[in-house]
Design an enzyme around this catalytic site. Structure first.
Site, PDB file in Angstrom:
ATOM      1  N   ILE A 467       1.887  -5.764   8.012  1.00  0.00           N
ATOM      2  CA  ILE A 467       2.280  -6.661   7.030  1.00  0.00           C
ATOM      3  C   ILE A 467       3.757  -6.268   6.489  1.00  0.00           C
ATOM      4  O   ILE A 467       3.959  -7.099   5.413  1.00  0.00           O
ATOM      5  CB  ILE A 467       1.236  -6.664   5.951  1.00  0.00           C
ATOM      6  CG1 ILE A 467       1.066  -5.564   5.184  1.00  0.00           C
ATOM      7  CG2 ILE A 467      -0.245  -7.269   6.556  1.00  0.00           C
ATOM      8  CD1 ILE A 467       0.166  -5.578   3.922  1.00  0.00           C
ATOM      9  N   THR A 469       4.612  -2.955   6.654  1.00  0.00           N
ATOM     10  CA  THR A 469       4.536  -1.831   6.111  1.00  0.00           C
ATOM     11  C   THR A 469       5.128  -0.560   6.991  1.00  0.00           C
ATOM     12  O   THR A 469       5.259   0.708   6.885  1.00  0.00           O
ATOM     13  CB  THR A 469       3.197  -1.571   5.598  1.00  0.00           C
ATOM     14  OG1 THR A 469       2.264  -1.997   6.879  1.00  0.00           O
ATOM     15  CG2 THR A 469       2.871  -2.172   4.420  1.00  0.00           C
ATOM     16  N   GLY A 738      -4.445   6.119   2.716  1.00  0.00           N
ATOM     17  CA  GLY A 738      -3.426   4.959   2.615  1.00  0.00           C
ATOM     18  C   GLY A 738      -2.542   5.418   1.607  1.00  0.00           C
ATOM     19  O   GLY A 738      -2.727   6.079   0.701  1.00  0.00           O
ATOM     20  N   GLU A 741      -0.595   1.112  -1.911  1.00  0.00           N
ATOM     21  CA  GLU A 741      -0.697   0.744  -3.143  1.00  0.00           C
ATOM     22  C   GLU A 741      -0.569   1.550  -4.372  1.00  0.00           C
ATOM     23  O   GLU A 741      -0.123   1.325  -5.268  1.00  0.00           O
ATOM     24  CB  GLU A 741      -2.046  -0.096  -3.293  1.00  0.00           C
ATOM     25  CG  GLU A 741      -2.268  -0.989  -2.498  1.00  0.00           C
ATOM     26  CD  GLU A 741      -3.559  -1.995  -2.282  1.00  0.00           C
ATOM     27  OE1 GLU A 741      -3.693  -2.848  -3.263  1.00  0.00           O
ATOM     28  OE2 GLU A 741      -4.471  -1.689  -1.378  1.00  0.00           O
TER      29      GLU A 741
HETATM   30 MO1  MOS Z   1      -4.334  -5.207  -1.297  1.00  0.00          MO
HETATM   31  S1  MOS Z   1      -4.174  -6.110  -3.110  1.00  0.00           S
HETATM   32  O1  MOS Z   1      -5.892  -4.775  -1.308  1.00  0.00           O
HETATM   33  O2  MOS Z   1      -3.830  -6.555  -0.326  1.00  0.00           O
END
Ligand code: MOS
Length: 774
Positions: A467, A469, A738, A741
């Site tokens: 996406i 990243t 990960g 976020e």
């Molecule tokens: Mo993230 S808000 O779980 O795409």
């Protein structure tokens, strides 16, 4: 074996991106393709009395207008498996009837030969409504709240231990405050965009989505087509941040429109429609209560969040999600309340729950530290959670103390003066603040295919997606190391639902989930090559056991004598074998709530992968790790220095430090980039971003990036991003958690705390704009 993993190599798709060679979903030009433009409602509640499409229909180039009167019927989206795709509003499938539930709701699609013609004709559609009185103000309607039983994926929303209600009044020191956050919008640089076409009963989507696999099963479901006849392609994505994790009207409408006019249709949301047609983050009202003894040891934490849902689905912003695990405390009570409003249904937005929740909790801790006259870092160390106290589990790995230490050193924490407003630099008040960052380390089942070709290159296929990243790059590194090939001999193919099913790009899970599947698929292929060589009398590895052979130098070698071996090209060429192909499925989850995955359909790549994985030692070892005793979380510490204009109240973040404990780093460059991006998200959240609604009618007022402010280059501080870089021993053989976020979590609180340190003014309502400071 691990030579490339971790290195800060450039993005393998970087050149394509900067030269325009990367094709995004809105950039496909198909023969006979027409352009679709969505017409949206201008009221927040009511019914469509009359839709006059006469003038629009006669406008130049128009080939069709789709409304609820002529659109195909959709099937109710059955949400089966967790990665199976979720429609944003299950009770409001687009263009199925005359009802309007919020401002900006999709009510028609105009198709024309050119985009400009479609846009103009859309402006000619006249709508008369039977308007009803909407409810859209959270604060005014909070008495009408209810307690949702569960949140996304069945996660618990009401969580408690001990007896916080009794411990709170008994506490020697108390902090009780209310913190509020506004509606935020994701606003990915690339808008939601779809190009769709039918070929008989088959439908293909070029769609900007965080889940090609989920989107495929969802579209099959809604359109009433068997999954085999649906293909979703998303090769490049310009950001998602959660709004492309669910599916919104644009995707299914494009297929419906294409069916109606029997031509390929391209439909791209305008920036204005990004504020009304693709989810949002809910506004929150969070009451946080902290009780402690006179030394600062916590005895009670209460965290009650009231957030918004809609009348057409239920979504809970889980602001209290980190509260039970972040600090040691015997009595904790987390409550979630929802109010239904006439607004689009909220959805996950980068660090759903943690972003707004750690803001409230971490500011509350800062307030408690001031009340106790204690250093905020010391307060956190005093209440350090050595284990996950809610689930009573050990952490798989936790190095948060080192994060605090390194972060404090890097910002120069000793220069901080605890007395607010005491440090000045000319017109500016200088302040320091810090907060804890945290996000769960999710991993879920993934499948991948690895193919070694006779020319010595290898290809990887997985129906996950990059996406923006760096997934293409990181997976190239993983495959290169597993196969013993250089980077330029690896081609990673993602973003196509016809590949073996990989994880959706949600919950920061792709690296942790897909990496091990690719790793195992590659090792499966190496094993096949080893078998072939062992049985080949012409091979230097003839007669050796597979387990004594490993991958290196562009082929396979003997572990005990690395000069003995041969290249894949030599081996395959001599054996007249065009390719070696291995599938692997790693069926591992670190989540507590996990729906039983549906069995893979017979003959599907997943079914073949399950079969092959029974004999794949890498998969077997990975799956046999006992993960039940562990709680999987990432942590970090964020420190910022701000300067606040004493007269104007304008805040500038001067320096921002993050020290992150996120397992083994797979690529230092893309990882740093992810954390920095999250921190920038946090700066926007703390100081600028806010979606405003018209108090008279519930319509969105801020509909573009001139009114909805996001940080730009001039707002950037000096960044210092560091990693502990210690492999998580339990999450996977790669040890990676990960990182998508966690960078945003803690950031808004750290800035807020620094502003208080600079000014002595505590703003508990985000964003901290200058009007609230002066
Ligand atoms: Mo993230 S808000 O779980 O795409």
């Amino acid at each position: 074996m691990s030579e490339l993993i971790g290195l800060p190599i450039d993005r393998v798709d970087g050149r394509l991106k900067v030269t325009g060679g990367a094709t995004y979903s809105a950039e496909y030009y198909l023969p006979r393709m027409v352009y679709g433009v969505i017409v949206v409602s201008t009221i927040a509640k009511g019914r469509i009395k009359n839709l006059d499409t006469l003038r629009a229909g006669r406008s130049n180039g128009v080939v069709g207008i789709m409304t609820y009167k002529n659109s195909m019927s959709l099937h109710f989206p059955q949400s089966s498996d967790p990665g199976g795709g979720k429609y944003g509003e299950k009770d409001l499938l687009p263009l199925q009837n005359d009802r309007v539930f919020y401002d900006g709701q999709a009510i028609a699609v105009v198709m024309a030969e050119t985009f400009e013609q479609a846009e103009y004709a859309a402006s000619l559609v006249k709508v008369d409504y039977d308007e009803e009185k909407p409810v859209y103000d959270l604060e005014k309607n909070k008495e009408n709240s209810y307690k949702p039983m569960s949140g996304l994926g069945g996660s618990p929303t009401q969580v408690s231990r001990g007896d916080a209600a009794s411990a709170m009044p008994a506490a020697q020191v108390k902090q009780e405050q209310t913190y509020t956050t506004p509606v935020f919008h994701h606003n990915a640089m690339e808008p939601h965009a779809t190009t769709a076409f039918w070929n008989g009963e088959e439908v293909t989507f070029y769609d900007s989505t965080q889940s090609v696999a989920g989107s495929k099963s969802l579209m099959a479901n809604m359109l009433g087509v068997v999954p085999d006849k649906v293909k979703v392609v998303s090769l490049f994505i310009g950001g998602g941040f959660g709004s492309k994790g669910f599916s919104w009207p644009n995707t299914v409408l494009t297929a419906m429109a294409s069916k109606l006019v029997n031509r390929p249709v391209k439909l791209v949301l305008s920036r204005q429609q990004m504020f009304t047609n693709a989810g949002r983050r809910s506004q929150t009202i969070q009451k946080v209560g902290l009780g402690a003894d006179s030394t600062g040891k916590l005895s009670a934490i209460q965290h009650e969040t009231t957030s918004e849902s809609s009348f057409v689905d239920e979504f809970v912003e889980p602001a209290g999600v980190a509260t039970p695990m972040l600090y040691s405390c015997p009595n904790v009570d987390v409550v979630a309340k929802l109010v239904r409003l006439n607004k689009i249904t909220p959805c996950p937005m980068r660090a759903p729950g943690e972003a707004v929740g750690t803001y409230a909790l971490e500011v509350a801790l800062d307030e408690l530290a001031y009340q106790l006259k204690m250093d905020p870092v010391q307060l956190r160390l005093l209440n350090y959670a050595d284990m996950e106290e809610q689930k009573k589990k050990q952490f798989s790995s936790k190095n948060l103390k080192e994060c605090y230490q390194r972060g404090a050193d890097s910002i120069g924490w000793t220069a901080r003066n605890a007395t607010p407003g005491s440090v000045k630099d000319g017109n500016f008040l200088i302040g320091y603040g810090m907060a804890t960052a945290t996000y769960p380390a999710n991993r879920s089942a993934s499948t991948a295919k690895a193919t070694i070709f006779a020319d010595g290159h290898a290809e990887i296929e997985c129906a996950t997606q990059d996406i923006g990243t760096g997934t293409y790059t990181v997976m190239t590194q993983v495959a290169a190391d597993a196969l013993g090939l250089p980077i330029d001999k690896i081609k990673v193919k993602l973003g196509d639902s016809s590949y073996p099913k990989g994880a959706n790009s949600g919950g920061s899970q792709v690296t942790a989930s897909v990496g091990p599947a690719i790793w195992a698929a590659c090792l499966g292929a190496v094993n096949m090559a080893a078998k072939m060589a062992a049985g080949d009398s012409a091979s230097p590895l003839h007669g050796y056991k597979e387990e004594d052979i490993t991958a290196a130098n562009g082929g396979i070698i003997l572990k005990s004598n690395t000069s003995r071996g041969e290249r894949y090209a030599t081996l395959l060429g001599r054996n007249n074998t065009p390719k070696i192909e291995a599938l692997a499925k790693t069926n591992v989850s670190t989540r507590d709530q996990q729906a039983e995955p549906a069995p893979a359909p017979r003959g599907s790549p997943e079914a073949k992968a399950e079969d092959q994985s029974k004999n794949n030692p890498a998969v077997q070892q990975d799956e046999q790790v006992d993960r039940k005793p562990y709680a999987f979380h990432s942590f970090g510490a964020q420190f910022v220095r701000v300067s606040v204009d004493a007269q104007l109240g304008k805040v500038k973040v001067d320096k921002a430090v993050a020290v992150m404990d996120v397992g083994k780093i797979q690529n230092l460059k893309t990882a740093t980039n992810q954390i920095m991006g999250g921190m920038i998200f946090g700066i926007g959240m703390a100081l600028m971003e806010e979606t405003a609604y018209d108090p008279n009618n519930g319509r969105v007022v801020t509909r573009d990036l001139a009114q909805y402010l996001v940080p730009v280059n001039a707002d950037m501080p000096e960044f210092d991003v560091q990693f502990i870089d210690e492999p998580d021993p339990y999450i996977s053989p790669l040890g990676a958690r990960g990182i998508g976020e966690i960078g945003i979590t803690g950031m808004a609180a750290a800035i807020n705390n620094a502003i208080f340190n600079a000014t002595g003014k505590r703003v508990r309502d985000l964003p901290v704009t200058l009007d609230k400071l002066i």
